[in-house]
Design a protein around this motif. Structure first.
Motif, PDB file in Angstrom:
ATOM      1  N   GLN A  26      37.668  44.282  35.480  1.00 45.63           N
ATOM      2  CA  GLN A  26      38.012  44.248  34.054  1.00 45.63           C
ATOM      3  C   GLN A  26      38.435  42.860  33.580  1.00 45.63           C
ATOM      4  N   ALA A  27      38.563  41.919  34.505  1.00 44.78           N
ATOM      5  CA  ALA A  27      38.944  40.557  34.132  1.00 44.78           C
ATOM      6  C   ALA A  27      37.820  39.906  33.333  1.00 44.78           C
ATOM      7  N   GLU A  28      38.199  39.073  32.393  1.00 42.41           N
ATOM      8  CA  GLU A  28      37.220  38.298  31.631  1.00 42.41           C
ATOM      9  C   GLU A  28      36.852  37.048  32.441  1.00 42.41           C
ATOM     10  N   ARG A  29      35.660  36.549  32.218  1.00 41.16           N
ATOM     11  CA  ARG A  29      35.225  35.376  32.974  1.00 41.16           C
ATOM     12  C   ARG A  29      36.158  34.190  32.761  1.00 41.16           C
ATOM     13  N   ASP A  30      36.630  33.978  31.542  1.00 41.11           N
ATOM     14  CA  ASP A  30      37.504  32.833  31.296  1.00 41.11           C
ATOM     15  C   ASP A  30      38.847  32.975  32.029  1.00 41.11           C
ATOM     16  N   GLU A  31      39.332  34.203  32.207  1.00 35.11           N
ATOM     17  CA  GLU A  31      40.558  34.417  32.985  1.00 35.11           C
ATOM     18  C   GLU A  31      40.331  34.036  34.449  1.00 35.11           C
ATOM     19  N   LEU A  32      39.179  34.430  34.973  1.00 38.28           N
ATOM     20  CA  LEU A  32      38.860  34.100  36.360  1.00 38.28           C
ATOM     21  C   LEU A  32      38.678  32.589  36.539  1.00 38.28           C
ATOM     22  N   GLU A  33      37.982  31.955  35.597  1.00 40.95           N
ATOM     23  CA  GLU A  33      37.770  30.512  35.691  1.00 40.95           C
ATOM     24  C   GLU A  33      39.077  29.742  35.586  1.00 40.95           C
ATOM     25  N   ALA A  34      39.979  30.179  34.711  1.00 39.71           N
ATOM     26  CA  ALA A  34      41.279  29.514  34.573  1.00 39.71           C
ATOM     27  C   ALA A  34      42.094  29.643  35.864  1.00 39.71           C
ATOM     28  N   ALA A  35      42.058  30.807  36.485  1.00 43.94           N
ATOM     29  CA  ALA A  35      42.776  30.994  37.751  1.00 43.94           C
ATOM     30  C   ALA A  35      42.149  30.155  38.857  1.00 43.94           C
ATOM     31  N   TRP A  36      40.827  30.047  38.855  1.00 44.17           N
ATOM     32  CA  TRP A  36      40.147  29.221  39.859  1.00 44.17           C
ATOM     33  C   TRP A  36      40.563  27.761  39.703  1.00 44.17           C
ATOM     34  N   GLU A 118      49.999  36.354  46.626  1.00 45.81           N
ATOM     35  CA  GLU A 118      50.931  36.249  45.493  1.00 45.81           C
ATOM     36  C   GLU A 118      50.318  35.455  44.342  1.00 45.81           C
ATOM     37  N   PHE A 119      49.562  34.398  44.660  1.00 45.07           N
ATOM     38  CA  PHE A 119      48.894  33.624  43.619  1.00 45.07           C
ATOM     39  C   PHE A 119      47.926  34.500  42.838  1.00 45.07           C
ATOM     40  N   VAL A 120      47.122  35.295  43.540  1.00 45.93           N
ATOM     41  CA  VAL A 120      46.139  36.164  42.882  1.00 45.93           C
ATOM     42  C   VAL A 120      46.859  37.189  42.004  1.00 45.93           C
ATOM     43  N   GLU A 121      47.940  37.759  42.516  1.00 41.53           N
ATOM     44  CA  GLU A 121      48.711  38.730  41.734  1.00 41.53           C
ATOM     45  C   GLU A 121      49.206  38.111  40.424  1.00 41.53           C
ATOM     46  N   LYS A 122      49.778  36.896  40.511  1.00 41.43           N
ATOM     47  CA  LYS A 122      50.377  36.265  39.325  1.00 41.43           C
ATOM     48  C   LYS A 122      49.343  35.629  38.397  1.00 41.43           C
ATOM     49  N   ALA A 123      48.312  35.022  38.965  1.00 45.65           N
ATOM     50  CA  ALA A 123      47.353  34.277  38.146  1.00 45.65           C
ATOM     51  C   ALA A 123      46.274  35.158  37.530  1.00 45.65           C
ATOM     52  N   ILE A 124      45.936  36.267  38.168  1.00 49.88           N
ATOM     53  CA  ILE A 124      44.839  37.108  37.671  1.00 49.88           C
ATOM     54  C   ILE A 124      45.306  38.517  37.363  1.00 49.88           C
ATOM     55  N   LEU A 125      45.790  39.209  38.368  1.00 45.80           N
ATOM     56  CA  LEU A 125      46.032  40.647  38.243  1.00 45.80           C
ATOM     57  C   LEU A 125      47.108  40.981  37.216  1.00 45.80           C
ATOM     58  N   GLN A 126      48.200  40.241  37.214  1.00 43.13           N
ATOM     59  CA  GLN A 126      49.267  40.516  36.248  1.00 43.13           C
ATOM     60  C   GLN A 126      48.818  40.254  34.806  1.00 43.13           C
ATOM     61  N   PRO A 127      48.193  39.116  34.502  1.00 44.19           N
ATOM     62  CA  PRO A 127      47.722  38.910  33.123  1.00 44.19           C
ATOM     63  C   PRO A 127      46.667  39.928  32.674  1.00 44.19           C
ATOM     64  N   VAL A 128      45.775  40.324  33.564  1.00 37.48           N
ATOM     65  CA  VAL A 128      44.760  41.312  33.205  1.00 37.48           C
ATOM     66  C   VAL A 128      45.432  42.651  32.924  1.00 37.48           C
ATOM     67  N   THR A 129      46.387  43.038  33.759  1.00 38.15           N
ATOM     68  CA  THR A 129      47.129  44.279  33.539  1.00 38.15           C
ATOM     69  C   THR A 129      47.834  44.255  32.191  1.00 38.15           C
ATOM     70  N   GLU A 130      48.488  43.143  31.863  1.00 34.61           N
ATOM     71  CA  GLU A 130      49.194  43.014  30.586  1.00 34.61           C
ATOM     72  C   GLU A 130      48.226  43.076  29.413  1.00 34.61           C
ATOM     73  N   ARG A 131      47.067  42.432  29.545  1.00 35.29           N
ATOM     74  CA  ARG A 131      46.076  42.460  28.459  1.00 35.29           C
ATOM     75  C   ARG A 131      45.570  43.885  28.227  1.00 35.29           C
ATOM     76  N   ILE A 132      45.283  44.598  29.300  1.00 33.44           N
ATOM     77  CA  ILE A 132      44.790  45.973  29.183  1.00 33.44           C
ATOM     78  C   ILE A 132      45.856  46.868  28.570  1.00 33.44           C
ATOM     79  N   GLU A 133      47.109  46.732  29.031  1.00 35.24           N
ATOM     80  CA  GLU A 133      48.195  47.552  28.489  1.00 35.24           C
ATOM     81  C   GLU A 133      48.415  47.254  27.010  1.00 35.24           C
TER      82      GLU A 133
END
Length: 158
Positions: A26-36, A118-133
């Protein structure tokens, strides 16, 4: 650790992997690129499969519990990568965005490593969860604003 504890630990690990796969899909490409780009040290990545695009049959059920039927096909892109540490990451995403699938697979592999989990949780998973919620909350508020309460008046016996 006894057998029941091992089974529970394995079940918990499957639930966590499913959560990660769902959020990465469910992550957007720009979210993934920013985390990368924010990743302190980029791992060496070797493609194992794909990214490749194909069709998947979607099945439905009438009323949610009726007999299943083929609803139609959707386009899905998948990728599997291997990091230099031999950790394998998998990803599936709706659509034809191969880079999104590749990055999702990389972050799936990074999530499995204790050093980068922990980086993946904070940089990707948490923001995606917040956006979906946030989206779900906004949609629920919009729906609630149009809600109509019906009531029945009894007019007595004729």
């Amino acid at each position: 650790m006894n057998s029941a504890q091992r089974q529970e630990a394995a079940a918990q690990e499957r639930r966590e992997r499913k959560r990660v796969a769902d959020l990465l899909a469910q992550a957007e490409r720009d979210e993934l690129e920013a985390a990368w780009e924010a990743l302190p040290s980029k791992p060496a990545v070797q493609p194992v499969r794909g990214p490749e695009t194909g069709l998947v049959m979607v099945r439905g059920r009438i009323g949610g519990g009726g007999s299943p039927f083929n609803l139609g096909e959707v386009t899905v892109t998948r990728a599997t990568v291997r990091l230099a540490s031999n950790t394998i990451g998998h990803a599936h995403a709706l659509g034809t965005d191969r880079e999104k699938a590749r990055l999702s697979a990389i972050f799936d592999a990074l999530w499995q490593q204790s050093a980068t989990k922990e980086f993946v949780e904070k940089a990707i998973l948490q923001p995606v969860t917040e956006r979906i919620e946030s989206y779900d909350r906004k949609r629920a508020e919009e729906t609630a604003a149009t809600r109509v309460d019906f009531f029945t008046m009894v007019r007595g016996e004729d």
